[in-house]
Design an enzyme around this catalytic site. Structure first.
Site: not given
Length: 390
Positions: A110, A131, A159, A168, A255, A279, A282
């Site tokens: 990540s 990523q 991404t 969130r 992605k 995701h 999220r």
């Protein structure tokens, strides 16, 4: 670890992680955006696909391996990028990367790892993917690409569904912050999580985003998080994808693809792989579940590049269903964090082994000798039994 043997499923690992972690930390990984409809639908969608076994085909042995971007994988499952894995276990990213390598599959680092991408590369784990985002500061994006190249990453994963931060609400309700601040009630509750506190006591004050911290940088992790959020670019466009394609010659995956026309356009512009993903629910609540979007994306790509999928994959049978619908490989995010929280590297190994055993068992029971035997004729669509996620 003997205790891991009692964790006979991914769902059992999740329960153990919930018992291990402070509520705000568990919810940070476990939660989704707003009403969490997409989060729940990701799992529910798999309940609406039934396997049609043909046991008389005979499957004395099963081959779970596949070739992906020039690498031989032992299982059709890899680890998706998940930020702040080092919050769940000390040196969590490196532990998970080693576990993936031991299982014969890939680890995708990540951008928001606690350690640096160079630290993860130093484990020697392979294949390893990185990523990336396209930021308002294109120079910083270029710097991340250059660092990934210098550290011999095998693929980049752009991404595209994080151009704005999702809402969130579990994190808002819990007052989640980095490093965690629990308040009076939270501190009392956290006192029951002694094992996690003991492991993390020296790490929490120094927690950071390794790829964003500069040598000598005195910025707090909160300030770094703000800097990261400010660099997100809602104006991300195909021109940026084209630019990234010119600065990275290796495998490049998108992605966050759900729309078939976006998948077709990506292939036309030289993208090497598609990851069907929302995701993990999220970001945009109400977005299509990954499995619901998969068939149309596979049709649009028409076999020109591999199509991968993440989101809601909790059983080996889910992997088999996704492959039967045309996916080349699957990824998991939350399950490896749950394993990490319970037992570090061994916990992630355990989770991957659970999936491997389940995939192998399902294929044996349905009469599939290799992944090539999995196709649309192996499944039918039925009324689901409802979500399993509580």
């Amino acid at each position: 670890m003997a205790a891991l043997k009692r964790l006979y499923s991914v769902a059992a690992v999740r329960i153990a992680a919930r018992r291990t972690l402070p509520r705000p930390v568990f919810d940070f990984a476990d939660g989704g955006a707003e009403d969490e409809r997409t989060l729940r639908r990701n799992e529910q969608a798999f309940n609406e696909v039934a396997i049609l076994p043909r046991p008389l085909n005979g499957a004395t042995t099963r081959d779970l391996s596949l070739d992906l971007f020039g690498a031989k994988l032992a299982i059709p499952l890899g680890i998706a990028p998940t930020g702040l894995a080092g919050l769940f276990w000390p040196d969590g990213e490196r532990a998970a990367a080693r576990a993936a390598a031991a299982a014969g599959t890939f680890y995708c680092a990540s951008h928001g790892s606690v350690c640096t991408l160079e630290d993860i590369a130093a484990t020697g784990s392979s294949p390893r993917w990185m990523q990336v985002f396209v930021y308002t500061d294109r120079g910083f994006t270029r710097e991340m690409v250059d660092r990934a190249r210098a550290s011999s990453y095998d693929a980049l994963v752009l991404t595209i569904d994080n151009q704005m931060l999702g809402n969130r609400e579990r994190d808002i309700r819990n007052g989640f912050a980095i490093p965690p601040r629990f308040g009076v009630a939270g501190t009392l509750a956290t006192a029951t999580k002694a094992a996690w506190l003991l492991r993390m006591r020296t790490r929490l004050p120094k927690l950071t985003f390794g790829n964003y911290a500069r040598p000598g940088d005195t910025a707090t992790v909160g300030a770094l998080a703000g800097r990261m959020a400010a660099m997100l670019d809602p104006g991300l466009s195909w021109a940026d994808v084209d630019w990234l394609r010119t600065v990275w010659s290796g495998p490049l995956l998108l992605k966050g693809v759900l729309h078939p026309s976006e998948a077709a356009e990506a292939v036309a512009r030289g993208i090497d792989g598609i990851i069907v993903s929302n995701h993990g629910g999220r970001q945009l609540d109400g977005a299509a579940a990954s499995l619901d979007a998969l068939t149309a994306v596979v049709a649009a790509v028409a076999g020109r590049v591999p199509v991968l999928i993440d989101g809601g994959i909790r059983r080996g049978s889910d992997v088999v269903k996704a492959l039967a619908l045309g996916a080349s490989c699957c990824l998991i995010g939350r399950p490896q964090l749950w394993g990490l929280a319970v037992a570090g590297e061994e916990g992630v190994r355990h989770v991957l082994e659970l999936y491997r055993k389940e995939i192998d068992r399902v294929m044996g029971l349905m009469g599939a000798r290799s992944l090539r035997d999995l196709g649309p004729d192996c499944i039918s669509f039925v009324q689901g039994m409802g979500p399993l996620h509580d």
